[in-house]
Design a protein around this motif. Structure first.
Motif, short mmCIF file in Angstrom:
data_model
loop_
_atom_site.label_atom_id
_atom_site.label_comp_id
_atom_site.label_asym_id
_atom_site.label_seq_id
_atom_site.Cartn_x
_atom_site.Cartn_y
_atom_site.Cartn_z
N ASN A 130 22.96 49.40 35.95
CA ASN A 130 23.57 48.11 35.66
C ASN A 130 24.80 48.27 34.77
N ASN A 131 24.73 49.21 33.80
CA ASN A 131 25.89 49.47 32.95
C ASN A 131 27.06 50.02 33.75
N GLU A 132 26.76 50.91 34.70
CA GLU A 132 27.82 51.45 35.55
C GLU A 132 28.47 50.34 36.37
N GLN A 133 27.66 49.46 36.91
CA GLN A 133 28.21 48.35 37.69
C GLN A 133 29.03 47.41 36.80
N ASN A 134 28.55 47.17 35.58
CA ASN A 134 29.30 46.32 34.66
C ASN A 134 30.64 46.94 34.29
N ALA A 135 30.67 48.28 34.16
CA ALA A 135 31.95 48.94 33.85
C ALA A 135 32.95 48.75 34.98
N ILE A 136 32.47 48.82 36.22
CA ILE A 136 33.37 48.61 37.36
C ILE A 136 33.88 47.18 37.38
N ILE A 137 32.98 46.22 37.15
CA ILE A 137 33.38 44.81 37.13
C ILE A 137 34.36 44.56 36.00
N LYS A 138 34.16 45.22 34.86
CA LYS A 138 35.07 45.05 33.73
C LYS A 138 36.47 45.53 34.08
N ILE A 139 36.55 46.68 34.77
CA ILE A 139 37.87 47.19 35.16
C ILE A 139 38.57 46.23 36.11
N LEU A 140 37.81 45.70 37.06
CA LEU A 140 38.40 44.74 38.00
C LEU A 140 38.85 43.47 37.28
N SER A 141 38.04 43.01 36.34
CA SER A 141 38.40 41.78 35.61
C SER A 141 39.64 41.99 34.75
N VAL A 142 39.69 43.14 34.05
CA VAL A 142 40.87 43.41 33.21
C VAL A 142 42.10 43.57 34.07
N GLY A 143 41.96 44.25 35.22
CA GLY A 143 43.10 44.41 36.12
C GLY A 143 43.63 43.07 36.60
N ALA A 144 42.71 42.16 36.93
CA ALA A 144 43.14 40.82 37.37
C ALA A 144 43.84 40.08 36.24
N LEU A 145 43.31 40.23 35.01
CA LEU A 145 43.92 39.54 33.87
C LEU A 145 45.28 40.13 33.50
N VAL A 146 45.43 41.45 33.66
CA VAL A 146 46.71 42.09 33.35
C VAL A 146 47.79 41.61 34.31
N PHE A 147 47.47 41.44 35.56
CA PHE A 147 48.49 41.05 36.54
C PHE A 147 48.64 39.54 36.67
N LEU A 148 47.86 38.78 35.92
CA LEU A 148 48.01 37.33 35.98
C LEU A 148 49.32 36.85 35.36
N PRO A 149 49.72 37.31 34.16
CA PRO A 149 51.00 36.85 33.60
C PRO A 149 52.23 37.20 34.47
N PRO A 150 52.33 38.46 35.00
CA PRO A 150 53.47 38.73 35.90
C PRO A 150 53.48 37.82 37.12
N THR A 151 52.29 37.50 37.61
CA THR A 151 52.22 36.59 38.76
C THR A 151 52.72 35.20 38.38
N LEU A 152 52.41 34.78 37.15
CA LEU A 152 52.90 33.48 36.68
C LEU A 152 54.42 33.48 36.58
N VAL A 153 55.00 34.59 36.05
CA VAL A 153 56.46 34.67 35.95
C VAL A 153 57.09 34.64 37.33
N ALA A 154 56.51 35.42 38.25
CA ALA A 154 57.05 35.44 39.61
C ALA A 154 56.94 34.08 40.27
N GLY A 155 55.84 33.37 39.97
CA GLY A 155 55.68 32.04 40.56
C GLY A 155 56.70 31.05 40.03
N ILE A 156 57.00 31.18 38.72
CA ILE A 156 57.97 30.25 38.12
C ILE A 156 59.36 30.45 38.74
N TYR A 157 59.77 31.74 38.82
CA TYR A 157 61.11 32.00 39.35
C TYR A 157 61.16 31.97 40.87
N GLY A 158 60.02 31.76 41.49
CA GLY A 158 60.01 31.62 42.94
C GLY A 158 60.07 30.18 43.39
#
Length: 343
Positions: free
Chosen positions: A276-304
């Motif tokens: 379960n800890n291993e699975q949580n670590a994978i989910i954490k990486i995916l969640s952080v990755g999504a959160l890291v790319f959320l602000p650039p997506t917002l900037v791209a959306g604004i200027y698009g």
């Protein structure tokens, strides 16, 4: 196959059913292993008893496994066989005490019987009466169960080391997999494979311990019944005294088997928790990755957005500015997570 054991003489295997009555008269122990119907009939005629069938031996009810008819005891217990293989089994063995003769009826060949036969062949005068043969066989079976539990305990200790020594084990196994691109990926894949193997080993240990406990419980019932029905018999006095030691040994082994069973449950819960800890670590990486790319997506959306009045659209540095802003919006959350120790 029927083998006859007489005090002070080597064992004799029955080669002709016509000789069964003659060999039965002098034998103290008659070992019946996977008998044919003709052999059963010859033995029943020689002893004057009805030999239990295989279905009767496997009956669950205590009254069907332990009973007395015309002074003859029929004692059926469960013995663990194939403990060193990948498929251990529980086999029923019937002990028949008919006067001065002990008959063992079995359809499996436990290692304890081979050990007892070797012990008896080394000293043919050691066992004289049916009660001595019975005590020797039960002692051999108990010793075998003790060895099995000792081996199961050692296996569980090794499993425990594998469960809780994850970083070293993971890195060791990771070096064997050249398909993973990073050391962390290698270690994670190795851990996943290792956990599957650990669960398999835990399941095998659980099955072995549970079958050993089943065998111990059956022999506790057997000895309790034997002591109750033979408590007034003078010939069984020595056997009754010895039975106290046997019951004590059975109780100690049952307690040890219970401890091993609880350890199996603990290791199973721990392994599932690790997975379960291993699975949580994978989910954490995916969640952080999504959160890291959320602000650039917002900037791209604004200027698009297609609005006519947007000052940066005609600015010569507008495009580099937007790219820099997106990179900064991605890097800042990443650095923040690293500072917090979440990555």
């Amino acid at each position: 196959m029927i083998t006859f054991y007489t005090a002070g003489a080597p064992s004799v295997a029955l080669s002709d059913n016509a000789l069964c009555s003659e060999l039965t008269r002098t034998a103290g122990w008659i070992d019946v292993f996977e008998p044919t119907r003709e052999e059963e009939e010859a033995l029943e005629l020689a002893l004057g008893i009805n030999v239990p069938t295989r279905q009767e031996m496997q009956a669950i009810e205590l009254s069907s496994r332990l009973y007395q008819e015309d002074g003859i005891l029929f004692l059926t217990a469960t013995v663990l066989t194939g403990a060193t293989t990948s498929n251990p089994e529980s086999s029923a063995i019937t002990f028949i005490l008919a006067g001065e003769k002990l008959v063992t009826l079995r359809y499996a060949d436990p290692a304890a019987f081979a050990a007892f036969r070797a012990r008896r062949e080394a000293n043919p005068n050691r066992y004289q009466t049916s009660y001595q043969f019975l005590a020797g066989l039960i002692d051999a079976i108990i010793e075998r169960v003790a060895d099995i539990l000792e081996g199961a305990g050692a296996d569980l200790d090794q499993i425990s080391l594998r469960v809780f020594d994850r970083p070293v084990s993971g890195l060791e196994h990771a070096s064997r997999n050249p398909l993973s691109r990073t050391p962390r990926g290698k270690a994670r894949k190795a851990r996943q494979r290792d956990f599957v193997a650990i669960l398999t080993h835990i399941g095998a240990a659980s099955d072995l311990v549970s079958r050993a406990r089943e065998s111990l419980v059956s022999f506790v019932r057997l000895m309790t019944f034997f002591r109750e029905v033979r408590k007034e018999e003078v010939a069984a006095r020595d056997a009754l005294v010895h039975s106290k030691t046997v019951v004590a040994d059975l109780g100690s082994l049952s307690d040890h088997a219970g401890f091993l069973a609880s350890k199996v449950g603990f290791l199973l819960d721990a392994t599932l928790g690790m997975i379960n800890n291993e699975q949580n670590a994978i989910i954490k990486i995916l969640s952080v990755g999504a959160l890291v790319f959320l602000p650039p997506t917002l900037v791209a959306g604004i200027y698009g957005m297609n609005f006519e009045v947007m000052p940066e659209l005609r600015w010569i540095y507008g495009y580099p500015f937007a790219l820099s802003l997106m990179v900064l919006a991605a890097v800042l959350p990443y650095l923040f997570f690293r500072r917090k120790g979440w990555l």
